[in-house]
Design an enzyme around this catalytic site. Structure first.
Site, PDB file in Angstrom:
ATOM      1  N   HIS A  98       0.911  -1.287  -0.141  1.00 22.40           N
ATOM      2  CA  HIS A  98      -0.065   0.023   0.139  1.00 22.40           C
ATOM      3  C   HIS A  98       0.933   1.390  -0.006  1.00 22.40           C
ATOM      4  O   HIS A  98       0.346   2.320  -0.516  1.00 22.40           O
ATOM      5  CB  HIS A  98      -1.027   0.119   1.084  1.00 22.40           C
ATOM      6  CG  HIS A  98      -0.452   0.211   2.455  1.00 22.40           C
ATOM      7  ND1 HIS A  98       0.202  -0.717   3.229  1.00 22.40           N
ATOM      8  CD2 HIS A  98      -0.187   1.298   3.029  1.00 22.40           C
ATOM      9  CE1 HIS A  98       0.535  -0.150   4.641  1.00 22.40           C
ATOM     10  NE2 HIS A  98       0.483   1.088   4.430  1.00 22.40           N
ATOM     11  N   ASP A 148       2.866   7.243  13.850  1.00 21.10           N
ATOM     12  CA  ASP A 148       1.826   6.495  13.142  1.00 21.10           C
ATOM     13  C   ASP A 148       1.454   5.657  14.277  1.00 21.10           C
ATOM     14  O   ASP A 148       0.373   5.433  14.322  1.00 21.10           O
ATOM     15  CB  ASP A 148       2.468   5.659  11.962  1.00 21.10           C
ATOM     16  CG  ASP A 148       1.338   4.870  11.237  1.00 21.10           C
ATOM     17  OD1 ASP A 148       0.351   4.969  11.397  1.00 21.10           O
ATOM     18  OD2 ASP A 148       2.040   4.021  10.694  1.00 21.10           O
ATOM     19  N   HIS A 164      -7.480 -11.447  15.594  1.00 23.97           N
ATOM     20  CA  HIS A 164      -8.728 -12.060  16.620  1.00 23.97           C
ATOM     21  C   HIS A 164      -9.408 -13.203  15.302  1.00 23.97           C
ATOM     22  O   HIS A 164      -9.643 -13.082  14.172  1.00 23.97           O
ATOM     23  CB  HIS A 164      -9.724 -11.268  16.852  1.00 23.97           C
ATOM     24  CG  HIS A 164     -11.014 -11.886  17.397  1.00 23.97           C
ATOM     25  ND1 HIS A 164     -11.843 -12.487  16.931  1.00 23.97           N
ATOM     26  CD2 HIS A 164     -11.163 -11.431  18.877  1.00 23.97           C
ATOM     27  CE1 HIS A 164     -12.646 -13.029  17.839  1.00 23.97           C
ATOM     28  NE2 HIS A 164     -12.537 -12.306  18.914  1.00 23.97           N
ATOM     29  N   LYS A 204     -16.357 -21.846  10.160  1.00 22.44           N
ATOM     30  CA  LYS A 204     -16.044 -22.421  11.536  1.00 22.44           C
ATOM     31  C   LYS A 204     -14.694 -22.445  11.895  1.00 22.44           C
ATOM     32  O   LYS A 204     -13.984 -23.052  11.175  1.00 22.44           O
ATOM     33  CB  LYS A 204     -17.019 -23.600  11.945  1.00 22.44           C
ATOM     34  CG  LYS A 204     -18.342 -23.471  11.504  1.00 22.44           C
ATOM     35  CD  LYS A 204     -18.994 -22.312  12.486  1.00 22.44           C
ATOM     36  CE  LYS A 204     -20.649 -22.191  12.355  1.00 22.44           C
ATOM     37  NZ  LYS A 204     -21.254 -21.384  12.868  1.00 22.44           N
ATOM     38  N   LYS A 228      20.228  11.827  32.347  1.00 32.06           N
ATOM     39  CA  LYS A 228      20.082  13.038  32.655  1.00 32.06           C
ATOM     40  C   LYS A 228      21.355  13.731  32.923  1.00 32.06           C
ATOM     41  O   LYS A 228      21.557  14.914  32.598  1.00 32.06           O
ATOM     42  CB  LYS A 228      19.655  13.196  33.986  1.00 32.06           C
ATOM     43  CG  LYS A 228      19.148  14.445  34.729  1.00 32.06           C
ATOM     44  CD  LYS A 228      18.547  14.435  36.002  1.00 32.06           C
ATOM     45  CE  LYS A 228      18.214  15.766  36.595  1.00 32.06           C
ATOM     46  NZ  LYS A 228      17.572  15.711  37.890  1.00 32.06           N
TER      47      LYS A 228
END
Length: 566
Positions: free
Chosen positions: A161, A312, A377, A456, A509
């Site tokens: 893309h 992003d 998922h 399934k 630091k």
């Protein structure tokens, strides 16, 4: 008059004012601060649910108000996840605005904190444009299109893309005549072979007018005008002013033209920040054309190829977690607050404080959790597989008009940006609501998604080491029924098997100029990736499902593989 109207005004430095004859330092600083205050270009304010009130530069608004960018309103950020998570309805449009905002916040913070970096207003504007336009090339349902559909529809074509983003950005600028707008805001565009700036075809007469000191209102010419007036008045008497002015004009014109040619061209810089080097040359130690090596850190803001820490991700982690209802433990505002540019191996890179190790770990942990809970998922992947199959069956029967009236299909629209501009998630409804007999098979698949009659899930196994998935899948086709579908799933922290913290540099630091690696805490995990193979059954009737489950278990046991879930 030139100072008032010239585009060079916001880019004047204290040194420039000294050259113009303002000698006392106090006077120069007072004038400089007054000019800075006067030149505050009003933008447009967006009320964003993640970042609050966001103000964007007028040039970014010009880009947003184009068909190519507005197209992103109709491309889901998370593809098929909206069918699993009801809140995941956000689109690439708002994400792109968020990235532009964060890109500006980070680069401005670095400029304020470290003025020695010499970050210019041009640099800041280019970084914001890159953030805004970095996702222009996404297709319907985002990564479903470029990672599942295109590889199956056009297996011999190497395409990402990001390739379409570069082509779409060029098309956006040219089709909306934004070249002059970009120049008016101080960006440097490429010159054509005759020396004219891009988009200027008025010839020698226009070039002379462009450099006229009294009339010029364009970037380089305006700056030349200021210097010419100052030097001419200091160097010549009133009688010789015209002659001195012409002499200096010729000198400045030659110098500025040489500088423009030597300067990075901003269109290249913007595209390189999105997709990386536009050309590969192994002989060159610095592969970028847009900015010199001493500004290497600018390439780490929008798309960081070195360690993946970029704005992003800052936006999509926060935005995706918000819409998915998943807690985000990474605080990008702290990163921006503590970001500094340090040098390592003679190259400048963005670093953070050593005490921020926990926050950086949370960033990569959030990435893994989002992949495990949402992006990968199991039901989301089933739905994306079904949408991709429907697109494959509909591919040749969807006709999209492109440039010069040529017609393109779903898979060939990526070759023509005029056609690709018209391709969004709406193709789902176009197929679903079609009465064409040619789209019947595709329509049936999408109807199953809408009615929740999905493939399934049978189970998943850990991917055996040293197994080539494609070769292994061919064996599965022979050994298992034809209605099986197997998917190769990889989840990691961003650097495959490696610890991503190893790629980040920190500073202390006491020594804020020195980039140092971090010794990782023993509380951290020792494994950073997981590879699974998931199995699905395309038929959903009980008898077939029971038989396929038995076939899968028999095959799994014959291979000596343990079932993780299902």
């Amino acid at each position: 008059q030139n100072i008032t109207h010239g585009v060079v005004l916001p880019y004047l430095t204290v040194s420039d004012l000294e050259k113009m004859g303002i000698e006392p330092l106090g006077d120069r600083l007072q004038v400089w601060h007054s000019i800075r205050k006067l030149w505050q270009i009003p933008g447009k304010v967006f009320n964003d649910p993640i970042h609050g009130h966001v103000e964007l530069h007028p040039l970014l608004i010009k880009i947003i108000d184009t068909p190519q960018f507005q197209r992103l309103r109709n491309i889901k950020q998370l593809g098929g996840a909206y069918f699993v998570y009801p809140g995941a309805s956000h689109n690439r449009f708002e994400h792109s605005i968020g990235v532009a905002h964060l890109a500006g916040e980070l680069v401005k913070a670095l400029s304020t904190r470290q003025p020695e970096l010499k970050i210019t207003a041009r640099d800041i504007l280019c970084v914001q444009i890159a953030g805004l336009c970095h996702d222009l090339g996404h297709g319907p349902f985002s990564h479903l299109f470029d990672k599942i559909f295109i590889p199956k529809a056009r297996p011999t074509k190497t395409w990402k893309h990001e390739d379409a983003t570069i082509a779409m950005f060029d098309y956006l600028v040219k089709s909306n005549n934004l070249e002059r707008e970009m120049q008016q805001y101080g960006l440097v565009l490429a010159e054509d072979e005759d020396g004219d700036e891009d988009g200027d075809e008025d010839g020698d007469e226009n070039k002379e007018r462009e450099w006229d000191v009294d009339k010029d209102e364009d970037g380089a010419g305006a700056g030349a005008g200021i210097e010419v007036e100052a030097e001419a008045e200091a160097e010549a008497s009133a009688k010789a002013k015209a002659k001195a002015k012409a002499k200096i004009l010729a000198k400045v014109k030659a110098n500025v033209k040489s500088e423009v040619k030597a300067k990075a061209e901003d269109m290249d810089f913007i595209k390189e920040m999105i997709a990386g080097p536009l050309e590969t040359n192994e002989a060159q130690s610095w592969p970028y054309k847009g900015r010199p090596e001493d500004k290497s850190f600018l390439y780490e803001i929008v798309a960081n190829k070195r360690n993946g820490v970029d704005v992003d991700k800052f936006d999509y982690f926060a935005r995706d977690c918000h819409h998915l209802g998943i807690k985000n433990n990474f605080d990008h505002r702290r990163f921006i607050m503590f970001a500094r540019v340090c040098e390592e191996d003679r190259r400048k890179q963005i670093c953070t404080r050593d005490k921020e190790e926990d926050n950086m770990y949370e960033m990569f942990h959030t990435r893994m959790r989002l992949h495990k809970s949402a992006y990968q998922h199991k039901v989301n992947k089933i739905i994306e597989t079904m949408i991709a199959e429907a697109f494959l069956k509909a591919d040749k029967h969807i006709q999209i008009e492109g440039s010069e009236g040529k017609m393109f299909t779903l898979s060939t629209a990526i070759d023509d940006m005029e056609a690709y501009t018209k391709l969004t998630d709406h193709v789902f409804e176009q197929i679903l609501n079609s009465s064409s007999s040619e789209l019947q098979e595709a329509r049936e698949i999408l109807s199953k998604i809408v009615s929740r009659n999905l493939y399934k899930f049978l189970g998943e196994i850990e991917k055996p080491e040293h197994h080539n998935f494609l070769v292994w899948k061919e064996q599965l086709v022979r050994d298992l029924p034809e209605d099986f579908e197997a998917q190769d799933i990889t989840m990691d922290y961003g650097k495959k098997d490696e610890n991503p913290i190893d790629y980040i540099r920190f500073y202390s630091k006491d020594c804020p100029e020195k980039a140092i690696p971090m010794k990782v805490s023993k509380f951290r995990p020792t494994r950073f990736s997981e590879q699974l193979i998931r199995f699905y059954c395309k038929k959903t009737d009980d008898s077939t499902l029971e038989a396929d489950m038995e076939s899968f278990d028999t095959w799994r046991k014959s291979q000596g593989l343990s079932k993780l879930s299902g």
